[in-house]
Each structure stands twice: as C-alpha cells, then as structure tokens.
Design a protein around this motif. Structure first.
Motif, mmCIF file in Angstrom:
data_model
loop_
_atom_site.group_PDB
_atom_site.id
_atom_site.type_symbol
_atom_site.label_atom_id
_atom_site.label_comp_id
_atom_site.label_asym_id
_atom_site.label_seq_id
_atom_site.Cartn_x
_atom_site.Cartn_y
_atom_site.Cartn_z
ATOM 1 N N GLY A 160 -3.154 -0.720 -4.082
ATOM 2 C CA GLY A 160 -2.636 0.602 -3.789
ATOM 3 C C GLY A 160 -2.260 0.846 -2.341
ATOM 4 O O GLY A 160 -1.718 -0.020 -1.650
ATOM 5 N N ILE A 161 -2.565 2.060 -1.882
ATOM 6 C CA ILE A 161 -2.181 2.485 -0.543
ATOM 7 C C ILE A 161 -2.843 1.614 0.517
ATOM 8 O O ILE A 161 -2.213 1.232 1.504
ATOM 9 C CB ILE A 161 -2.531 3.970 -0.335
ATOM 10 N N GLY A 162 -4.127 1.287 0.348
ATOM 11 C CA GLY A 162 -4.816 0.459 1.329
ATOM 12 C C GLY A 162 -4.193 -0.915 1.459
ATOM 13 O O GLY A 162 -4.017 -1.435 2.565
ATOM 14 N N GLN A 163 -3.880 -1.518 0.328
ATOM 15 C CA GLN A 163 -3.229 -2.832 0.346
ATOM 16 C C GLN A 163 -1.893 -2.757 1.061
ATOM 17 O O GLN A 163 -1.564 -3.588 1.914
ATOM 18 C CB GLN A 163 -3.045 -3.335 -1.086
ATOM 19 N N SER A 164 -1.095 -1.755 0.724
ATOM 20 C CA SER A 164 0.213 -1.608 1.350
ATOM 21 C C SER A 164 0.085 -1.354 2.846
ATOM 22 O O SER A 164 0.828 -1.928 3.649
ATOM 23 C CB SER A 164 0.977 -0.454 0.693
ATOM 24 N N ALA A 165 -0.879 -0.496 3.233
ATOM 25 C CA ALA A 165 -1.074 -0.221 4.653
ATOM 26 C C ALA A 165 -1.447 -1.489 5.412
ATOM 27 O O ALA A 165 -0.924 -1.747 6.505
ATOM 28 C CB ALA A 165 -2.156 0.844 4.841
ATOM 29 N N ALA A 166 -2.349 -2.290 4.852
ATOM 30 C CA ALA A 166 -2.757 -3.535 5.507
ATOM 31 C C ALA A 166 -1.564 -4.469 5.703
ATOM 32 O O ALA A 166 -1.379 -5.063 6.778
ATOM 33 C CB ALA A 166 -3.846 -4.225 4.688
ATOM 34 N N THR A 183 9.000 16.799 -7.719
ATOM 35 C CA THR A 183 9.118 16.196 -6.394
ATOM 36 C C THR A 183 10.556 16.312 -5.911
ATOM 37 O O THR A 183 11.491 15.921 -6.624
ATOM 38 C CB THR A 183 8.688 14.717 -6.432
ATOM 39 N N ALA A 184 10.757 16.858 -4.717
ATOM 40 C CA ALA A 184 12.108 17.115 -4.222
ATOM 41 C C ALA A 184 12.978 15.860 -4.222
ATOM 42 O O ALA A 184 14.167 15.920 -4.545
ATOM 43 C CB ALA A 184 12.035 17.714 -2.817
ATOM 44 N N LEU A 185 12.397 14.720 -3.891
ATOM 45 C CA LEU A 185 13.185 13.478 -3.836
ATOM 46 C C LEU A 185 13.247 12.762 -5.175
ATOM 47 O O LEU A 185 13.784 11.662 -5.268
ATOM 48 C CB LEU A 185 12.639 12.555 -2.740
ATOM 49 N N GLY A 186 12.685 13.352 -6.227
ATOM 50 C CA GLY A 186 12.978 12.968 -7.597
ATOM 51 C C GLY A 186 12.300 11.742 -8.159
ATOM 52 O O GLY A 186 12.775 11.174 -9.141
ATOM 53 N N ARG A 187 11.193 11.316 -7.584
ATOM 54 C CA ARG A 187 10.484 10.166 -8.145
ATOM 55 C C ARG A 187 9.021 10.224 -7.767
ATOM 56 O O ARG A 187 8.612 11.000 -6.901
ATOM 57 C CB ARG A 187 11.091 8.845 -7.667
ATOM 58 N N LEU A 188 8.229 9.377 -8.425
ATOM 59 C CA LEU A 188 6.831 9.195 -8.063
ATOM 60 C C LEU A 188 6.758 8.379 -6.772
ATOM 61 O O LEU A 188 7.594 7.502 -6.540
ATOM 62 C CB LEU A 188 6.117 8.453 -9.190
ATOM 63 N N GLY A 189 5.778 8.660 -5.941
ATOM 64 C CA GLY A 189 5.605 7.873 -4.733
ATOM 65 C C GLY A 189 5.109 6.470 -5.050
ATOM 66 O O GLY A 189 4.423 6.247 -6.051
ATOM 67 N N GLU A 190 5.445 5.529 -4.197
ATOM 68 C CA GLU A 190 4.956 4.157 -4.304
ATOM 69 C C GLU A 190 4.002 3.894 -3.134
ATOM 70 O O GLU A 190 4.112 4.514 -2.083
ATOM 71 C CB GLU A 190 6.117 3.156 -4.255
ATOM 72 N N PRO A 191 3.040 2.974 -3.315
ATOM 73 C CA PRO A 191 2.110 2.679 -2.220
ATOM 74 C C PRO A 191 2.809 2.357 -0.903
ATOM 75 O O PRO A 191 2.334 2.738 0.170
ATOM 76 C CB PRO A 191 1.317 1.483 -2.753
ATOM 77 N N GLU A 192 3.947 1.679 -0.984
ATOM 78 C CA GLU A 192 4.668 1.301 0.230
ATOM 79 C C GLU A 192 5.155 2.518 1.008
ATOM 80 O O GLU A 192 5.244 2.484 2.239
ATOM 81 C CB GLU A 192 5.858 0.403 -0.117
ATOM 82 N N ASP A 193 5.484 3.601 0.295
ATOM 83 C CA ASP A 193 5.934 4.809 0.977
ATOM 84 C C ASP A 193 4.858 5.329 1.925
ATOM 85 O O ASP A 193 5.147 5.813 3.021
ATOM 86 C CB ASP A 193 6.268 5.911 -0.047
ATOM 87 N N VAL A 194 3.611 5.229 1.492
ATOM 88 C CA VAL A 194 2.497 5.715 2.303
ATOM 89 C C VAL A 194 2.071 4.659 3.324
ATOM 90 O O VAL A 194 1.771 4.973 4.476
ATOM 91 C CB VAL A 194 1.310 6.117 1.412
ATOM 92 N N GLY A 195 2.062 3.394 2.915
ATOM 93 C CA GLY A 195 1.672 2.318 3.816
ATOM 94 C C GLY A 195 2.530 2.250 5.061
ATOM 95 O O GLY A 195 2.031 2.022 6.173
ATOM 96 N N ILE A 196 3.834 2.478 4.902
ATOM 97 C CA ILE A 196 4.747 2.465 6.046
ATOM 98 C C ILE A 196 4.407 3.600 7.011
ATOM 99 O O ILE A 196 4.428 3.431 8.236
ATOM 100 C CB ILE A 196 6.208 2.570 5.556
ATOM 101 N N ALA A 197 4.069 4.762 6.459
ATOM 102 C CA ALA A 197 3.707 5.899 7.308
ATOM 103 C C ALA A 197 2.419 5.621 8.079
ATOM 104 O O ALA A 197 2.302 5.971 9.265
ATOM 105 C CB ALA A 197 3.558 7.155 6.456
ATOM 106 N N VAL A 198 1.454 4.992 7.421
ATOM 107 C CA VAL A 198 0.202 4.636 8.099
ATOM 108 C C VAL A 198 0.487 3.679 9.254
ATOM 109 O O VAL A 198 -0.009 3.868 10.378
ATOM 110 C CB VAL A 198 -0.797 4.005 7.113
#
Length: 252
Positions: A12-18, A213-228
């Motif tokens: 998930g998000i932790g994996q993507s962030a790493a 969701t305004a951008l029309g899709r479910l979030g992916e872990p990478e979307d959050v990982g990049i922000a981290v």
C-alpha cells in the motif's frame, strides 16, 4: 546519502512511499508486522532500481518493543550506511476499522488508539535521539478526520487520525529549533489492503467513490507515495505544520 524510516511498508501507501523515497536517492529502513514477503518485495524493488533498503520487524501497537527497535535501527544505520543518524521518518503503519458509534467496543477503541496514535507518538519519541537536525517527519493521517471525508462508521478511526494531525502541529512547533519539519498527509479513498483488502472484497463500492472524487477515480498508493517523498525531500523544504489532503478532490 540520506536515510528514511518508513513504517508499515510491506504494501500500500507505505510500500509506495518507501519506493518513491528510494528513487530520489535515499536509503530506506522499512518495517513490517506480519507480511514479511511484502517487505521483501519492497526491498527487492528498491534494489532493482539501484537503491539500498533494510527491512525490520515492528509491532507499532506494542510500545514496549520500541527501545529494542531503536537499537536495531542504530545497528542497521551503522552496518549499512556507516552513520549513526537518519533523516526522515514516515509514520504510516496502521490498520482500518469500521464500526458505527453505537457498536464500537472499548477493545476496538483501545486497539485503534494503541496503533494509530499512541504508537506513532512514542515511536517518534524513541527515535528522536537518532533523527538528524534538519530532517523531516510525515505522519499518514486520513481524510476521515476532515469535514470532506466524514463517513458513518469511522468515529473511532477518524478520532485517532485527528489526534495524529494535532500531534503533527505540536511536533512541528517543538522540533523547529532543530530544523526538523513535521507534516501530515490525509489520503482519500485509496486502493490499498486496508480493512482486509476491502476494495478487492467489495469492488462494487469503487464506482461510487470515484463518482464522489473530483478527478474521477479511486486513489492509488503511488499518488500518496509521491506526495510523501516530495514532503520529506528538498521540494518540501519550506513546508511544516501542515495537513495536506491527497484525495483527488473527494467530496469537492
């Protein structure tokens, strides 16, 4: 080379962030609690891209184990990177739980408290002597603690995540003399393994969430990982004490 600790990075998000932090040239110490295979996958992915990563076990709900974990971190820093400090901490490890307020038990509440709030609080405290001046902390909160994300059934979960947002601001205040920045990220609905792979078990809920969701899709872990990765890195050098919603505009 800077070094980051990312808790709960076996999926998930932790994996993507790493992975995203490693792509930007940092070494990574990542933790796992039951999914050792997932942690190994994270390490393998980082190493394939030329990065360096070490996986360590950690139960974020058992604060009594934190001194031993700190010793393991110190050993990994010394053996792998020949240094005695690290630069970035991402408090991500946790679990999801849904129960209506009237049905929430004390055991449910206490477990959420131990893992989602007490754990990050005292883990950060335990690791503080090893955190380098000028470093950064990112706490993974949740849209469930904000007005835009209020959904029935998440009163206890959202309460703990709201506490984490408040802790973020206090840490930013108290650690600023050391040049340490502290922020939180509040993801919206994101395709992870949370709540026992809820999105895999109940795919019928996805279109409704995407429609909200305004951008029309479910979030992916990478979307959050990049922000981290952006927040802990140089791109976030002038950002502190903020909670940043990463949701694609949920309920916008």
């Amino acid at each position: 080379m800077s070094v980051a600790i990312v808790t709960g990075a076996s999926s998930g998000i932790g994996q993507s962030a790493a992975i995203e932090i490693a792509k930007r040239g940092a070494g990574v110490i990542l933790t796992y609690q039951g999914n050792e295979a997932g942690a190994r996958d994270t390490v393998t992915t980082i190493e394939k891209d030329g990065g360096v990563a070490v996986a360590l076990p950690l139960d974020i709900g058992r604060s009594a184990t934190f001194p031993a974990f700190r010793d393991a971190v110190a050993a990994a820093l010394r053996d792998t990177w020949q240094r005695d400090t690290f630069d970035h901490l991402v408090n991500n490890a946790g679990f999801g739980h849904m129960a209506m307020f009237a049905e929430t038990t004390e055991d449910d509440f206490d477990r959420l408290l131990r893992v989602l709030l007490k754990g990050p609080y005292f883990l950060t405290q335990a690791l503080l002597p090893l955190l380098a001046d000028g470093g950064a902390i990112v706490n993974i909160a949740s849209g469930s603690a904000s007005l835009s994300g209020l959904t029935p059934g998440y009163s206890a979960y959202g309460t703990m995540k709201g506490g984490l947002v408040t802790l973020t601001r206090y840490l930013a205040k108290e650690l600023s003399p050391r040049g340490i920045r502290v922020n939180s990220i509040s993801p919206g609905s994101t395709r992870t393994r949370i709540a026992d792979n809820a999105f895999e078990r109940f795919p019928e809920v996805i279109p409704g969430l995407a429609a909200k969701t305004a951008l029309g899709r479910l979030g992916e872990p990478e979307d959050v990982g990049i922000a981290v990765a952006a927040l802990v890195g140089g791109d976030g050098r002038w950002i502190t004490a903020q909670d940043i919603e990463v949701s694609g505009g949920f309920n916008l």
